[in-house]
Design an enzyme around this catalytic site. Structure first.
Site, PDB file in Angstrom:
ATOM      1  N   PHE A  34      -7.718   9.614  21.940  1.00 38.89           N
ATOM      2  CA  PHE A  34      -7.101   8.475  22.612  1.00 38.89           C
ATOM      3  C   PHE A  34      -6.586   8.872  23.987  1.00 38.89           C
ATOM      4  O   PHE A  34      -5.949   9.925  24.141  1.00 38.89           O
ATOM      5  CB  PHE A  34      -5.894   7.954  21.822  1.00 38.89           C
ATOM      6  CG  PHE A  34      -6.206   7.483  20.434  1.00 38.89           C
ATOM      7  CD1 PHE A  34      -6.566   6.172  20.193  1.00 38.89           C
ATOM      8  CD2 PHE A  34      -6.114   8.353  19.358  1.00 38.89           C
ATOM      9  CE1 PHE A  34      -6.841   5.742  18.907  1.00 38.89           C
ATOM     10  CE2 PHE A  34      -6.379   7.929  18.076  1.00 38.89           C
ATOM     11  CZ  PHE A  34      -6.753   6.616  17.848  1.00 38.89           C
ATOM     12  N   ASP A  35      -6.852   8.040  24.986  1.00 39.61           N
ATOM     13  CA  ASP A  35      -6.067   8.100  26.204  1.00 39.61           C
ATOM     14  C   ASP A  35      -4.693   7.517  25.849  1.00 39.61           C
ATOM     15  O   ASP A  35      -4.569   6.747  24.893  1.00 39.61           O
ATOM     16  CB  ASP A  35      -6.746   7.256  27.287  1.00 39.61           C
ATOM     17  CG  ASP A  35      -5.900   7.132  28.528  1.00 39.61           C
ATOM     18  OD1 ASP A  35      -5.463   8.160  29.043  1.00 39.61           O
ATOM     19  OD2 ASP A  35      -5.661   5.986  28.959  1.00 39.61           O
ATOM     20  N   LYS A  36      -3.669   7.876  26.586  1.00 39.85           N
ATOM     21  CA  LYS A  36      -2.323   7.396  26.229  1.00 39.85           C
ATOM     22  C   LYS A  36      -1.978   6.074  26.912  1.00 39.85           C
ATOM     23  O   LYS A  36      -1.829   5.045  26.259  1.00 39.85           O
ATOM     24  CB  LYS A  36      -1.256   8.443  26.579  1.00 39.85           C
ATOM     25  CG  LYS A  36       0.169   8.021  26.178  1.00 39.85           C
ATOM     26  CD  LYS A  36       1.182   9.057  26.568  1.00 39.85           C
ATOM     27  CE  LYS A  36       1.446   9.066  28.063  1.00 39.85           C
ATOM     28  NZ  LYS A  36       2.156   7.842  28.540  1.00 39.85           N
TER      29      LYS A  36
ATOM     30  N   ILE B  40     -11.341   6.582  23.071  1.00 37.23           N
ATOM     31  CA  ILE B  40     -10.817   5.250  23.373  1.00 37.23           C
ATOM     32  C   ILE B  40      -9.972   5.332  24.638  1.00 37.23           C
ATOM     33  O   ILE B  40      -9.018   6.112  24.703  1.00 37.23           O
ATOM     34  CB  ILE B  40      -9.967   4.702  22.216  1.00 37.23           C
ATOM     35  CG1 ILE B  40     -10.775   4.714  20.918  1.00 37.23           C
ATOM     36  CG2 ILE B  40      -9.486   3.294  22.521  1.00 37.23           C
ATOM     37  CD1 ILE B  40      -9.999   4.290  19.711  1.00 37.23           C
TER      38      ILE B  40
END
Length: 616
Positions: free
Chosen positions: A310-312, A507
């Site tokens: 995941f990107d944050k 994502i």
């Protein structure tokens, strides 16, 4: 001539069925052998015509299709004067073909429903200021449009005046109406539940979100998965193999009827239809629920994924950070804040937006010679001052010292989940700012659902400091957290996981996520992310609705399982029929074809279950 025959194939099937019924009535009620034989011969020839044409067209491109098997079987049955078998085989084959096409059309209902939702007219503001209804093709970017209660919003645009509630279910899958007022974004194809607004057109026609959705779903449903390509290749050698077996049976037994029966029983009709109908049904379900799969290949990859990266910012968090702390070290705070605002006003980065919102009351000054430092920040000349805005890396690069007190306060802010923005004026630190982004509501529960669906590793990768990503990891129960990562660092990390044998999903929503989205087996973009991220992804979650992610994974797994079930049913039926032919006396051509068509119906009904799938 050939085109017309194939065009009226369904009508030929109906006539064939009526002739078979006439033959059976004449035989069992009137005991008339002449009418019985004549009806079945005509039915056989009529029914075999479109089948043999399809076989001929396939042979022209050097493909030995199922139609070839059936054509040879029907000719053989006529040759041995088994008119009843030949007529029933042609009718059942045509009926199976009709059933397949009808089902695929029904499972493509997502496209049909979307197309029907597309607005056809709009109320456009004319030169005199009045509004008139025009065809949607007459609307251009920049036009002012009026949308009233109950009407479809005709284009993507922004609200200029008025307010109301819009139902965006056909774009995002979200059933609750959303309030829209001045400067809010609206999408083509959504419905004005209540209120009246005027909007300025930003994107029209195929360029609108709605137009892109239709295009993506069409492309996805027309694409082929790895399993479908395998079946295409399988059919190329399977059909000649069945023909060879039939020939060997005739050579060894001299039993023409037995050889012809082998050809009929070997038809893999359910195998050909089973996988496409599963994929199309799954993609249609996704489109209805705000999930766009860009092809059936994606479904099998996603179903077998074991690691999600995941990107944050904007993915796990809301992407709307707010300034939480300002610590000033200079002599003139108002002047320094004005200089900082001037630099950040040039950027659309989420942290810059947070700073601009916080400092809106200060004066924006003219900027010269802006330099973007990759992975560090920005250096600009403002009113004769050199202003450096960024992280510790930038300060180190510019030889700007950070005292022990500054580092202590910086580390404390990082540990509490803040992103750090440092500001230096004329190579001297004047400000330390902490900015915090809230975690999306419900994300923790959604991540738990991913784990329950078989995802082993949930990992956050971010350009933010390690303290911030550690805070997010702890709050959400993630497997790993890695901060201070540049775009190339994220991509390199992803490749290392792939090299270790993991099937990786990434994502994200930003331009800097595009390399990773393109590299991952499955790239998932948040719907309100950048156009580049959406274009380079494999799945789009419309309106950045994170809670659609578990549904997408569950749907992919169910679709993949459904596809395998259909393959098993199709292959199992062929094996059972051939074994029955060898070890029993009741098996015949017509019974075998009836079982084949029944198996086609079974795989179709099995796939249709996907249309109503919901994650529990």
């Amino acid at each position: 001539m050939q085109h017309n025959i194939l065009k009226y194939k369904n009508k030929i099937m109906s006539i064939t069925g009526l002739l078979i019924a006439l033959g059976l009535i004449s035989h069992f009620i009137f005991a008339n052998t002449t009418i019985f034989n004549s009806a079945f011969i005509i039915a056989s020839i009529l029914g075999a015509t479109p089948i043999s044409l399809q076989a001929y067209q396939a042979m022209k491109v050097k493909v030995v299709s199922i139609d070839v098997l059936v054509t040879i079987a029907v000719i053989g049955a006529l040759f041995i004067q088994n008119y009843e078998e030949s007529a029933i085989v042609t009718f059942l084959f045509l009926f199976g073909s009709y059933l397949e096409q009808r089902t695929l059309n029904q499972t493509r209902s997502a496209i049909k429903e979307l197309t029907e939702m597309a607005p056809e007219t709009a109320f456009k503001q004319l030169t005199g200021g009045q509004f008139a209804e025009v065809d949607i093709d007459e609307v251009e970017e920049g036009d002012i449009l009026l949308v009233k209660t109950g009407a479809k919003i005709p284009v993507d645009g922004r609200v200029t005046t008025g307010k109301g509630y819009v139902n965006e279910a056909n774009i995002t899958g979200e059933s609750l109406p959303l309030k829209k007022e001045k400067d809010d974004e609206v999408f083509a194809g959504t419905i004005m539940d209540n209120g009246t607004i005027q909007i300025v057109a930003d994107r029209v026609g195929e360029d609108s979100t709605f137009g892109k959705i239709i295009e993506l779903v069409e492309e996805a449903q027309d694409s082929k998965s790895e399993a479908e390509r395998f079946i295409d290749q399988f059919s190329r050698w399977y059909t000649p193999a069945v023909l060879t077996i039939g020939l060997l049976v005739w050579v060894l037994t001299k039993d023409t009827e037995l050889a012809i029966t082998v050809l009929v029983l070997g038809c893999p009709g359910a195998l050909v239809i089973g996988v496409p109908v599963s994929n199309v049904a799954g993609i249609g379900n996704g489109a209805k629920n705000g999930i766009l799969f860009k092809g059936s290949e994606v479904i099998s990859h996603f179903a077998n994924a074991d690691t999600v990266l995941f990107d944050k910012t904007g993915t796990l968090t809301e992407g709307k950070p707010e300034v939480s702390d300002i610590i000033h070290y200079g002599n003139n705070q108002e002047e320094d804040l004005s200089l900082l605002l001037s630099v950040e006003s040039e950027s659309d980065h989420p942290l810059a937006v947070a700073i601009v919102n916080k400092l809106a009351q200060y004066k924006v000054r003219p900027i010269e010679n802006t330099q973007v430092v990759k992975g560090g920040g920005v250096i600009a000349h403002v009113d004769g001052h050199v202003v450096s805005v960024g992280n510790k890396t930038l300060m180190k690069q510019e030889s700007i010292p950070l005292s022990d007190d500054v580092l202590k306060k910086l580390n404390k802010l990082e540990r509490t989940g803040n992103s750090i923005v440092l500001t230096a004026v004329d190579h001297k630190l004047v400000m330390l700012m902490g900015i915090r982004d809230k975690v999306r509501p419900g994300v923790k529960q959604d991540l738990q659902k991913l784990k329950s669906l078989g995802i082993k590793n949930l990992i956050v990768l971010s350009g933010d400091n390690q303290g911030t990503v550690n805070s997010v990891k702890k709050e959400l129960g993630l497997t790993e957290a890695h901060g201070d990562m540049l775009p190339e660092d994220k991509q390199a990390f992803l490749k290392r996981r792939q090299d270790s044998g993991e099937i990786v999903v990434f994502i994200g929503d930003g331009v800097n996520d595009s390399p990773s989205l393109a590299t991952a087996e499955v790239g998932i973009a948040m719907g309100n992310g950048t156009d580049v991220a959406i274009e380079s992804s494999d799945i789009v979650l419309m309106n950045s609705n994170f809670n659609r992610l578990p549904h997408a994974l569950g749907l992919a797994k169910r679709t993949y399982a459904n596809m395998r079930q259909n393959i098993l049913i199709a292959v199992g039926v062929v094996i059972i029929l051939l074994v029955s032919l060898i070890f029993s006396e009741w098996m015949s051509m017509s019974i075998g074809m009836l079982v084949h068509e029944a198996s086609i119906l079974v795989v179709i009904l099995n796939a249709m279950r996907l249309r109503g799938y919901q994650l529990r």
